[in-house]
Design a protein around this motif. Sequence first.
Motif, PDB file in Angstrom:
ATOM      1  N   SER A 107       5.108  -0.349  -2.032  1.00 19.29           N
ATOM      2  CA  SER A 107       4.749  -0.102  -0.641  1.00 19.29           C
ATOM      3  C   SER A 107       4.732  -1.335   0.254  1.00 19.29           C
ATOM      4  O   SER A 107       5.746  -1.735   0.796  1.00 19.29           O
ATOM      5  CB  SER A 107       3.406   0.628  -0.591  1.00 19.29           C
ATOM      6  OG  SER A 107       3.483   1.850  -1.301  1.00 19.29           O
ATOM      7  N   ALA A 108       3.555  -1.960   0.429  1.00 14.06           N
ATOM      8  CA  ALA A 108       3.380  -3.016   1.426  1.00 14.06           C
ATOM      9  C   ALA A 108       3.874  -4.379   0.972  1.00 14.06           C
ATOM     10  O   ALA A 108       3.850  -5.336   1.757  1.00 14.06           O
ATOM     11  CB  ALA A 108       1.900  -3.113   1.811  1.00 14.06           C
ATOM     12  N   TYR A 141       7.661   0.592   5.656  1.00  7.34           N
ATOM     13  CA  TYR A 141       7.472  -0.365   4.571  1.00  7.34           C
ATOM     14  C   TYR A 141       8.621  -1.368   4.448  1.00  7.34           C
ATOM     15  O   TYR A 141       8.418  -2.496   3.998  1.00  7.34           O
ATOM     16  CB  TYR A 141       7.298   0.369   3.242  1.00  7.34           C
ATOM     17  CG  TYR A 141       5.923   0.949   3.045  1.00  7.34           C
ATOM     18  CD1 TYR A 141       4.778   0.260   3.436  1.00  7.34           C
ATOM     19  CD2 TYR A 141       5.753   2.201   2.447  1.00  7.34           C
ATOM     20  CE1 TYR A 141       3.507   0.791   3.251  1.00  7.34           C
ATOM     21  CE2 TYR A 141       4.481   2.735   2.247  1.00  7.34           C
ATOM     22  CZ  TYR A 141       3.373   2.029   2.647  1.00  7.34           C
ATOM     23  OH  TYR A 141       2.126   2.547   2.458  1.00  7.34           O
ATOM     24  N   THR A 320       5.305   3.889  -2.744  1.00  8.38           N
ATOM     25  CA  THR A 320       6.738   3.648  -2.565  1.00  8.38           C
ATOM     26  C   THR A 320       7.225   2.462  -3.392  1.00  8.38           C
ATOM     27  O   THR A 320       6.575   1.416  -3.434  1.00  8.38           O
ATOM     28  CB  THR A 320       7.032   3.388  -1.074  1.00  8.38           C
ATOM     29  OG1 THR A 320       6.587   4.516  -0.313  1.00  8.38           O
ATOM     30  CG2 THR A 320       8.511   3.168  -0.833  1.00  8.38           C
ATOM     31  N   CYS A 322       9.644  -0.545  -3.598  1.00 11.94           N
ATOM     32  CA  CYS A 322      10.397  -1.362  -2.648  1.00 11.94           C
ATOM     33  C   CYS A 322      11.103  -2.497  -3.389  1.00 11.94           C
ATOM     34  O   CYS A 322      10.450  -3.313  -4.052  1.00 11.94           O
ATOM     35  CB  CYS A 322       9.465  -1.951  -1.596  1.00 11.94           C
ATOM     36  SG  CYS A 322       9.034  -0.819  -0.266  1.00 11.94           S
ATOM     37  N   TYR A 390       0.559   5.650   6.317  1.00  9.25           N
ATOM     38  CA  TYR A 390       0.745   4.571   5.350  1.00  9.25           C
ATOM     39  C   TYR A 390      -0.591   3.852   5.159  1.00  9.25           C
ATOM     40  O   TYR A 390      -1.532   4.033   5.940  1.00  9.25           O
ATOM     41  CB  TYR A 390       1.813   3.588   5.844  1.00  9.25           C
ATOM     42  CG  TYR A 390       1.522   2.994   7.210  1.00  9.25           C
ATOM     43  CD1 TYR A 390       0.866   1.771   7.349  1.00  9.25           C
ATOM     44  CD2 TYR A 390       1.890   3.672   8.374  1.00  9.25           C
ATOM     45  CE1 TYR A 390       0.588   1.237   8.597  1.00  9.25           C
ATOM     46  CE2 TYR A 390       1.616   3.140   9.628  1.00  9.25           C
ATOM     47  CZ  TYR A 390       0.965   1.921   9.746  1.00  9.25           C
ATOM     48  OH  TYR A 390       0.686   1.399  10.984  1.00  9.25           O
ATOM     49  N   ILE A 397       1.031  -3.891   8.920  1.00 10.29           N
ATOM     50  CA  ILE A 397       0.765  -3.993   7.487  1.00 10.29           C
ATOM     51  C   ILE A 397       0.513  -5.463   7.161  1.00 10.29           C
ATOM     52  O   ILE A 397       1.401  -6.300   7.306  1.00 10.29           O
ATOM     53  CB  ILE A 397       1.941  -3.443   6.667  1.00 10.29           C
ATOM     54  CG1 ILE A 397       2.194  -1.982   7.043  1.00 10.29           C
ATOM     55  CG2 ILE A 397       1.659  -3.559   5.179  1.00 10.29           C
ATOM     56  CD1 ILE A 397       3.413  -1.386   6.382  1.00 10.29           C
TER      57      ILE A 397
END
Length: 441
Positions: A107-108, A141, A320, A322, A390, A397
């Motif tokens: 994700s982040a 993201y 997620t 990434c 999110y 973020i």
Amino acid sequence: MPRPGRRGAMALGAGLLVGGALPARAITRADVKPPGFPLERGAKLRVLRPAKYIDPDEAIFNANTRRFTEQTGIEVRVDYVNWPDMPVQVAVATNTGQGADVLIGFSADPHLYADKLLEVTDLADYLGAKYGGWYELAETYGRRWKSKSWLGLPMGGTTGPVVYRKSWVKEAGFDGIPNDLGEFLKLCQGLKRIGHPCGFALSHAPGDAPGYANWLLWSHGASLVDEDGKVTLDSPATARALDYAKAMQETMVAGTMAWNGVSNNRAFISGEIGLTQNGVSVYYSLKTAADAAQNAIAADTDHAEMPYGAAKKAPETALTLCAMVPKYTKVPNAAKEYIRFMMEAEQYDPWLTGCLGYWSQPLKAYAQSAVWAFDPKLKVYSDAMDTPFYEGYRGPITPAAGAVGENWVVVDMFARVVTGQQSPAESMREAQRAARRWYKT
């Protein structure tokens, strides 16, 4: 979450693939040409990614990697890391400047290590143009905040909708899962009345507790911060969410405040609860089990979006994957080419379908994948990345948003109220102060 049995999961995945992975020509634009990534001479790649939760994930990912080696001659080593250890591994690699050439984090991560990563805008623009564009969460993201520059390539997301027993929901007086918060509360009250209560964690259960707490917050129009990053937990919307959480807690099975990450799965599979929030794995654990009784539970199991409440879309986000290319790599072109190869239809769709709906696509064209027609009960997972929500919603973020999550600020705010430790007003103020400390550092 428990994993589906290996034989059953692999058989289902194989069945989907035999049934026909998505033909590349059906979803791509032939006039979109890939960016040229001249491969470094003698390049070798090391890839770091989270470990499998279902067997086909790793098996098909490895098969695709071998195909990349066959076509390019580039040797690739893929290291799989347990999920709780993955953030640490990414942090160590980026901060020491040593490690894998492709980091597939969560994700982040692209935002947390933005200054340590190569931009992949050319790759993202190519894939977006070829495969119908990126879903909103993928853009959130993958791109720098409010820019068109890409720091990472989202590969897929897994979400947690309602998982429920159809017969018990019907016995409680409902034909399905209502989208109205008041009606959803009535459903949960009805399930408790007939002896099949719901169960949601507000403990420190990874994934499950933050998913439920964020749903409570977002479905009432509340958020951790505003678009500028100002903490907004102390608000009338949060107060309404806290009151609702207290009412929901009264409908639940006993013991949820002590649940860990697998407790709701076990409670559902054992028949202790009739409704919870979870990924696809519990359904396939039941469906692929050798035990006929568990197969029968699978037949009575279905999924639905969590009720919207004040939101315009389901107030859920997706964990997620990434893919990132660190600046320290000596083979950036080979790393980008590997990511491109893995996201092309010939490789990506077999992985997507073989994972049985566990991961959902970030690129819109893959919504046509066979996996989403294979079992109607999976359909709700297909839109996992088509969401504005999110971690850290609605603001930028930042490491602060991650720290708030890691320190259970939002989860504990709800927990204090549902257990009677504090009033909603007191708990909101404490959470507001705790979140501000992180956003100021």
